[in-house]
Design an enzyme around this catalytic site. Structure first.
Site, PDB file in Angstrom:
ATOM      1  N   CYS A 209       0.811  -1.182  -0.070  1.00 31.88           N
ATOM      2  CA  CYS A 209      -0.044  -0.192   0.122  1.00 31.88           C
ATOM      3  C   CYS A 209       0.717   1.202   0.207  1.00 31.88           C
ATOM      4  CB  CYS A 209      -1.051   0.007   1.058  1.00 31.88           C
ATOM      5  SG  CYS A 209      -0.109  -0.306   2.755  1.00 31.88           S
ATOM      6  N   ASN A 210       2.243   1.074   0.209  1.00 31.59           N
ATOM      7  CA  ASN A 210       2.922   2.364   0.395  1.00 31.59           C
ATOM      8  C   ASN A 210       3.646   2.523  -0.651  1.00 31.59           C
ATOM      9  OD1 ASN A 210       1.822   3.385   2.901  1.00 31.59           O
ATOM     10  ND2 ASN A 210       3.317   1.821   4.113  1.00 31.59           N
TER      11      ASN A 210
ATOM     12  N   SER B 275      10.228   2.252   5.430  1.00 30.22           N
ATOM     13  CA  SER B 275       8.662   2.257   5.963  1.00 30.22           C
ATOM     14  C   SER B 275       8.179   3.495   6.584  1.00 30.22           C
ATOM     15  CB  SER B 275       8.279   1.039   6.559  1.00 30.22           C
ATOM     16  OG  SER B 275       8.716  -0.146   6.020  1.00 30.22           O
TER      17      SER B 275
ATOM     18  N   GLN C  57       6.221  -6.116   8.826  1.00 30.12           N
ATOM     19  CA  GLN C  57       5.273  -6.648   7.907  1.00 30.12           C
ATOM     20  C   GLN C  57       5.978  -6.625   6.368  1.00 30.12           C
ATOM     21  OE1 GLN C  57       1.503  -4.536   7.506  1.00 30.12           O
ATOM     22  NE2 GLN C  57       0.475  -6.446   6.441  1.00 30.12           N
TER      23      GLN C  57
ATOM     24  N   GLU D 284     -14.430   5.507  16.142  1.00 29.02           N
ATOM     25  CA  GLU D 284     -13.351   4.814  15.108  1.00 29.02           C
ATOM     26  C   GLU D 284     -12.229   4.177  15.831  1.00 29.02           C
ATOM     27  OE1 GLU D 284     -14.044   4.023  12.167  1.00 29.02           O
ATOM     28  OE2 GLU D 284     -12.179   3.170  11.740  1.00 29.02           O
TER      29      GLU D 284
END
Lengths: 424, 277
Positions: A49-50, A110, A117, A193
């Protein structure tokens, strides 16, 4: 070495572009088939996703694949104009590409520094390419090395230690209090949330029950359905607190829903000696902070959790120099090992050719001198030729090794082959 | 009598081994790494082996203070090794080893101060005349194991509870077992220790009543501290099962019980005769 790492990440491209460049299974399979076929390159596609990155290795004597070409390739695969992609691509070459994948796999590149991960994602990307037959000698050596370096960085530094998210900090506190979770009840008050995110983490502990209560029964029912929980009516909040071991409170109430007096009168006497951990994520707070004693009742608010997460992140940052040191040493080692693998056969060929030439010249000379010189003198002559050969080859071999160490031996390797008439 | 080299093992051998193991464990907490742990475990194992050899060759009586301390230290050393292997990530040894070293040190101090000269061979305390004294001493010793385990669990509980009260970052403090686990350990230790202490004290009371020569020892430090220990335990059992006192207060009481235990163990034993008293 003819290696390129080309791609974009959160620093170089906005999420809108990264979303468009994301590889699903079909696109990945297509890319892994096309890259070797079209560019004659070994290829691994790393998509998270990055980041979206392509690792491409070609034979040394051939031209490298550069980012404009890859922008066109990505444009074709994802149906996005190449001009939209090109300015956001970065390109690392050879040793710097090696350093980049080592940093990526170690979590140094990251968003959440030191996250682990990414190592699994690097492994998956490599395995997909391996399965597709898109890798070759260089990438088959590079990716296992990156995973080994990632493990080394994690074990030899504290780069991956501590939890840097609020949810995981909450789980850390829970583990300081409870040991077993199969008999524990989690109570969620409200449906904020932050509470939902934290509940996702806490559910990994496999608690016995999840109770949900909310002023709005519909919202409580929706959250309970998501997490296989039970709805408790709002007017039975005290009863639910008596049963709970872990509480996540995220209401939007303007006043505390559990003042100290209410807890001491209606909840505490019915709980016996059981321990309660409360995560009060609400602002303003839902629980009276004076309930916190670190023994029977522990109350952590969102600031406490943020502080722990921030400390962990700051702690991780202290270990960046050590991690970079390991990576630097590993890059040098990888480049040298690769060069040795490349130079070994060439040097062997060079030595064999020199031996052959020496024998060709020396054999008739020795035949003519045999009988005229003593065996010791003949041996001396043979030794002189051998010494001459070694002195002559020392320069080229040393220069080749030196160039290999810096990762730029391609041209010199070609020159040696031409000068000494060697075949590749 | 021939003395083998193994019989030359002294308090210093295992006391120093435990000390080095403790320092290595501290090193492991400061600079985590595999080598510290294995070295610490190595020294701890050597300490336990030499400790065992000492007990095998010197056969100290549990009815004597130095023997009780030494055997209690031995059981806790076993507890240390079990915990270090079983709870590899926790700071187990840094809590247990100081108690082991303290007990070995106290035992050494009693031997060094004279009056105690451990002999080789068949122990005199096995003979029938002192059997009840030995039963009394053994029951108290086993009870003492429970008291010590309860003490260690309580100290760890107090440290853990204090950290939670201060809301310290769990990632920046030495790793400990959870409050729940420590409370369970404390409860089990109490459950084990109380009946053993009660039985030991009962045997001791009967012996004391029938021994006219030592009748005046009812007021000795040994008897008073053992009695005090039992009373503290009675209170602990009541508070644990009969009321809702916060576990932190129970932990403090367990610490007090251990202090009384030490006092009882190093006091002159009224039932032991010969060199042990």
């Amino acid at each position: 070495m003819n290696l390129r790492a080309i791609g974009c990440n959160v620093q170089s491209a906005a999420v809108e572009l990264r979303e468009k460049l994301a590889f699903d299974a079909d696109k990945l399979a297509h890319a892994l088939a096309e890259l070797p076929a079209r560019y004659g390159a070994e290829a691994v596609v790393l998509g998270t996703c990055n980041r979206v990155e392509l690792y491409l290795a070609r034979p040394e004597e051939e031209a490298a694949v550069h980012s404009p070409l890859i922008a066109e390739f990505l444009a074709e695969i994802h149906n996005v104009p190449a001009d939209d992609i090109r300015p956001h691509l970065y390109e690392y070459a050879d040793a710097e590409a090696v350093r980049h994948i080592f940093r990526v796999a170690s979590g140094l590149d990251s968003v959440v520094l030191g996250e682990t991960q990414i190592a699994g994602q690097v492994k998956e990307a490599f395995e997909a390419a391996l399965k597709a037959g898109a890798t070759g000698p260089l990438l088959n050596a590079l990716f296992p090395a990156a995973l080994r370096v990632s493990k080394r960085v994690r074990t030899e530094t504290k780069l991956a230690e501590g939890h840097v998210s609020v949810s995981s900090a909450a789980v850390d506190f829970i583990r300081e209090v409870f040991d077993t979770f199969s008999d524990k009840t989690v109570l969620v008050i409200g449906a904020g949330e932050m509470g939902r995110l934290t509940l996702n983490h806490i559910k990994e502990l496999k608690p016995a029950r999840v109770l949900v209560t909310n002023r709005s029964p519909e919202r409580a029912a929706a959250l309970a359905a998501q997490h296989n929980g039970q709805v408790v009516p709002w007017d039975r909040l005290d009863d639910a607190l008596v049963e709970a071991d872990i509480v996540l409170s995220t209401t939007g109430a303007p006043e505390p829903i559990m003042p100290r007096r209410r807890f001491d009168e209606r909840v505490r006497p019915r709980r016996g000696n059981r321990t309660l951990v409360v995560f009060d994520m609400a602002v303003p707070r839902d629980f009276d902070p004076r309930l916190h004693d670190g023994d029977r009742v522990s109350v952590f608010n969102v600031d406490d959790l943020n502080r722990v997460a921030d400390q962990a992140a700051a702690e991780r940052r202290k270990h960046i120099p050590a991690a970079e040191g390991i990576i630097g040493a590993e890059v040098t080692r990888f480049v040298q090992d690769w060069a040795r693998r490349q130079d070994g056969p060439l040097i062997g060929q060079l030595m064999a050719e020199a031996d052959r030439l020496r024998e060709t010249i020396l054999a008739p000379v020795l035949a003519r001198l045999r009988g005229k010189l003593t065996p010791a003198e003949l041996e001396y002559v043979e030794g002189a030729f051998r010494l001459f050969q070694n002195r002559l080859l020392h320069g080229p071999i040393a220069a080749l090794s030196e160039a290999s160490r810096s990762g730029h031996a391609g041209t010199l390797r070609e020159a040696v082959m031409k000068l000494f008439g060697l075949k590749g | 009598m021939t003395v083998t080299p193994l019989q030359g093992v002294t308090h210093v051998c295992f006391g120093l081994s435990y000390l080095v193991a403790f320092l290595l464990e501290c090193g492991r907490l400061a600079w985590p790494g595999g080598a510290w742990r294995w070295l610490g475990l190595g020294f701890g194992t050597v300490g336990l082996l030499t400790h065992t050899l000492y007990i095998v060759f010197h056969q100290p009586t549990p009815a004597a203070p130095y023997g009780s301390l030494l055997m209690l230290a031995w059981v806790l050393a076993l507890f240390y090794l079990y915990g270090t292997v079983h709870h590899a990530r926790q700071a187990w040894a840094v809590f247990v080893l100081p108690v082991v070293i303290l007990l070995v040190g106290l035992s050494f101090a009693l031997v060094s101060s004279g009056g105690v000269s451990p002999e080789f061979g068949v122990p005199a305390w096995v003979s029938g005349e002192r059997l009840w004294g030995v039963i009394h001493g053994t029951l108290l010793l086993l009870g003492a194991v429970g008291v010590s385990v309860g003490f260690l669990a309580s100290v760890m509980y107090l440290v853990q509870a204090r950290r939670l009260r201060k809301k310290l970052n769990p990632g920046r403090v030495i790793p400990l077992l959870s409050l729940e686990r420590l409370e369970t350990m404390n409860r089990r230790a109490l459950f084990l220790a109380f009946p053993l202490l009660s039985a030991g004290l009962l045997v001791g009371s009967v012996l004391l009543r029938h021994n006219h020569d030592i009748g005046g020892n009812w007021l000795s430090l040994k008897v008073l501290s053992t009695g005090g220990l039992w009373v503290v335990f009675l209170v602990l059992v009541y508070l644990r099962y009969g009321s809702r006192v916060p576990p932190r207060r129970l932990a403090w009481l367990s610490v007090a019980a251990f202090v009384l235990l030490l006092l009882a163990l190093i006091s002159a034993h009224p039932f032991a005769t010969g060199g042990a008293s």
